[in-house]
Design a protein around this motif. Sequence first.
Motif, PDB file in Angstrom:
ATOM      1  N   VAL A  69       0.752  -1.182   0.109  1.00  0.00           N
ATOM      2  CA  VAL A  69      -0.063  -0.258   0.037  1.00  0.00           C
ATOM      3  C   VAL A  69       0.887   1.308   0.028  1.00  0.00           C
ATOM      4  CG1 VAL A  69      -1.754   1.307   1.196  1.00  0.00           C
ATOM      5  CG2 VAL A  69      -1.853  -1.100   1.329  1.00  0.00           C
ATOM      6  N   MET A  70       1.849   1.270   1.161  1.00  0.00           N
ATOM      7  CA  MET A  70       2.247   2.609   0.927  1.00  0.00           C
ATOM      8  C   MET A  70       3.321   2.726  -0.139  1.00  0.00           C
ATOM      9  SD  MET A  70       3.306   2.462   5.246  1.00  0.00           S
ATOM     10  CE  MET A  70       4.484   3.590   5.196  1.00  0.00           C
ATOM     11  N   ASN A  89      -7.370   5.717   1.961  1.00  0.00           N
ATOM     12  CA  ASN A  89      -7.806   4.401   2.246  1.00  0.00           C
ATOM     13  C   ASN A  89      -6.291   3.900   3.235  1.00  0.00           C
ATOM     14  OD1 ASN A  89      -9.437   2.045   2.162  1.00  0.00           O
ATOM     15  ND2 ASN A  89      -7.923   1.105   1.181  1.00  0.00           N
ATOM     16  N   GLN A  90      -5.015   4.319   2.794  1.00  0.00           N
ATOM     17  CA  GLN A  90      -3.871   3.824   3.563  1.00  0.00           C
ATOM     18  C   GLN A  90      -3.942   4.231   4.735  1.00  0.00           C
ATOM     19  OE1 GLN A  90      -0.065   5.321   1.760  1.00  0.00           O
ATOM     20  NE2 GLN A  90       0.608   5.596   3.847  1.00  0.00           N
ATOM     21  N   ASN A  91      -4.739   5.535   5.083  1.00  0.00           N
ATOM     22  CA  ASN A  91      -4.655   6.179   6.411  1.00  0.00           C
ATOM     23  C   ASN A  91      -5.771   5.373   7.198  1.00  0.00           C
ATOM     24  OD1 ASN A  91      -2.593   8.150   5.730  1.00  0.00           O
ATOM     25  ND2 ASN A  91      -3.941   9.850   5.229  1.00  0.00           N
ATOM     26  N   GLU A  92      -6.682   5.092   6.595  1.00  0.00           N
ATOM     27  CA  GLU A  92      -7.596   4.389   7.237  1.00  0.00           C
ATOM     28  C   GLU A  92      -7.361   2.813   7.739  1.00  0.00           C
ATOM     29  OE1 GLU A  92     -11.836   4.415   5.870  1.00  0.00           O
ATOM     30  OE2 GLU A  92     -11.142   5.913   4.337  1.00  0.00           O
ATOM     31  N   ILE A  93      -6.767   2.368   6.908  1.00  0.00           N
ATOM     32  CA  ILE A  93      -5.895   0.983   7.211  1.00  0.00           C
ATOM     33  C   ILE A  93      -5.052   1.076   8.344  1.00  0.00           C
ATOM     34  CG2 ILE A  93      -4.601  -0.839   6.485  1.00  0.00           C
ATOM     35  CD1 ILE A  93      -5.563  -0.408   3.521  1.00  0.00           C
ATOM     36  N   ALA A  94      -4.269   2.204   8.382  1.00  0.00           N
ATOM     37  CA  ALA A  94      -3.251   2.179   9.346  1.00  0.00           C
ATOM     38  C   ALA A  94      -3.920   2.545  10.703  1.00  0.00           C
ATOM     39  CB  ALA A  94      -2.235   3.513   8.907  1.00  0.00           C
ATOM     40  N   GLU A  95      -4.891   3.719  10.708  1.00  0.00           N
ATOM     41  CA  GLU A  95      -5.625   3.678  11.857  1.00  0.00           C
ATOM     42  C   GLU A  95      -6.298   2.606  12.488  1.00  0.00           C
ATOM     43  OE1 GLU A  95      -8.282   6.824  11.088  1.00  0.00           O
ATOM     44  OE2 GLU A  95      -6.719   8.324  10.684  1.00  0.00           O
ATOM     45  N   ASP A 148     -10.420  -6.139   7.184  1.00  0.00           N
ATOM     46  CA  ASP A 148     -10.396  -6.831   5.894  1.00  0.00           C
ATOM     47  C   ASP A 148     -11.316  -6.110   4.692  1.00  0.00           C
ATOM     48  OD1 ASP A 148     -10.595  -9.387   4.126  1.00  0.00           O
ATOM     49  OD2 ASP A 148     -12.782  -9.346   4.847  1.00  0.00           O
ATOM     50  N   LYS A 149     -12.428  -5.332   5.058  1.00  0.00           N
ATOM     51  CA  LYS A 149     -13.059  -4.332   4.116  1.00  0.00           C
ATOM     52  C   LYS A 149     -12.500  -3.331   3.417  1.00  0.00           C
ATOM     53  CE  LYS A 149     -17.790  -4.861   6.054  1.00  0.00           C
ATOM     54  NZ  LYS A 149     -18.752  -4.492   7.071  1.00  0.00           N
ATOM     55  N   LEU A 150     -11.318  -2.693   4.441  1.00  0.00           N
ATOM     56  CA  LEU A 150     -10.512  -1.922   3.851  1.00  0.00           C
ATOM     57  C   LEU A 150      -9.408  -2.218   3.000  1.00  0.00           C
ATOM     58  CD1 LEU A 150      -9.917   0.350   7.267  1.00  0.00           C
ATOM     59  CD2 LEU A 150     -11.114   1.078   5.121  1.00  0.00           C
ATOM     60  N   MET A 151      -8.925  -3.393   3.163  1.00  0.00           N
ATOM     61  CA  MET A 151      -7.966  -3.907   2.453  1.00  0.00           C
ATOM     62  C   MET A 151      -8.889  -4.324   0.939  1.00  0.00           C
ATOM     63  SD  MET A 151      -5.024  -4.613   3.796  1.00  0.00           S
ATOM     64  CE  MET A 151      -4.210  -5.022   5.433  1.00  0.00           C
ATOM     65  N   LYS A 152      -9.854  -4.667   0.813  1.00  0.00           N
ATOM     66  CA  LYS A 152     -10.572  -5.096  -0.429  1.00  0.00           C
ATOM     67  C   LYS A 152     -10.869  -3.862  -1.114  1.00  0.00           C
ATOM     68  CE  LYS A 152     -12.699  -9.518   1.267  1.00  0.00           C
ATOM     69  NZ  LYS A 152     -13.908 -10.149   1.884  1.00  0.00           N
ATOM     70  N   LEU A 155      -7.709  -3.128  -2.643  1.00  0.00           N
ATOM     71  CA  LEU A 155      -7.525  -3.629  -4.113  1.00  0.00           C
ATOM     72  C   LEU A 155      -8.619  -3.096  -5.264  1.00  0.00           C
ATOM     73  CD1 LEU A 155      -6.135  -6.053  -5.396  1.00  0.00           C
ATOM     74  CD2 LEU A 155      -7.995  -7.563  -4.347  1.00  0.00           C
ATOM     75  N   ASP A 156      -9.555  -2.830  -4.889  1.00  0.00           N
ATOM     76  CA  ASP A 156     -10.427  -2.328  -5.918  1.00  0.00           C
ATOM     77  C   ASP A 156     -10.184  -0.975  -6.400  1.00  0.00           C
ATOM     78  OD1 ASP A 156     -12.474  -4.420  -5.394  1.00  0.00           O
ATOM     79  OD2 ASP A 156     -13.899  -3.327  -4.160  1.00  0.00           O
ATOM     80  N   LEU A 157      -9.507  -0.157  -5.462  1.00  0.00           N
ATOM     81  CA  LEU A 157      -9.108   1.183  -6.077  1.00  0.00           C
ATOM     82  C   LEU A 157      -7.782   1.014  -6.959  1.00  0.00           C
ATOM     83  CD1 LEU A 157      -9.471   3.264  -2.638  1.00  0.00           C
ATOM     84  CD2 LEU A 157     -10.456   3.506  -4.711  1.00  0.00           C
ATOM     85  N   VAL A 158      -6.812   0.040  -6.427  1.00  0.00           N
ATOM     86  CA  VAL A 158      -5.853  -0.418  -7.301  1.00  0.00           C
ATOM     87  C   VAL A 158      -6.208  -0.933  -8.818  1.00  0.00           C
ATOM     88  CG1 VAL A 158      -3.665  -1.764  -7.564  1.00  0.00           C
ATOM     89  CG2 VAL A 158      -4.154  -0.567  -5.367  1.00  0.00           C
TER      90      VAL A 158
END
Length: 165
Positions: A69-70, A89-95, A148-152, A155-158
């Motif tokens: 991600v980073m 989204n990266q910030n949300e995953i980190a938090e 898990d939702k944030l990771m998915k 992936l969708d954003l990528v």
Amino acid sequence: MFKRFLILISCVAMNCLVLPASAITDEQKNSIVDNCVRISDNLKNIQKSDAKARIFLGSHYETVLSKYVMPLNIKMVEKNKSDTGLIGNQNEIAEARVSFSNHFVDYQKGLEELVAMNCKVEPEKYYEKLVSVRDKRKTVASDVQKIDKLMKKNLDLVKKLKENL
């Protein structure tokens, strides 16, 4: 198969007493006292399996963030093509990862206290602590679902980014 059985037994131990602490009956108190050793053993098994799961999940989350991600977001910024959705989204995953870690530590402390208690001596307090630990475990499970939702979503954003390049 045996691991699934252990997990099932562990879940039963964590969920077998579901009434509010104030509603515990003499029958339930007796049940706690009579099954104290079995309950304690199941909780110790939960403690071991959850510790392994925390190590696995924690390292998995850290790996995904630091290796995928980073670096992608850094490359995008370097090329002046940053995507606010990916960065957000990266910030949300980190938090969410920090929240998961904090909640897991809180849960683990509560579980350690519960395992150290003698359910034969004070079944009411034991039950109250069990309910508290169950709630903390639910919070950790909710954190895992959120990540898990944030990771998915990432992936969708990528995939969307790939289509637009």
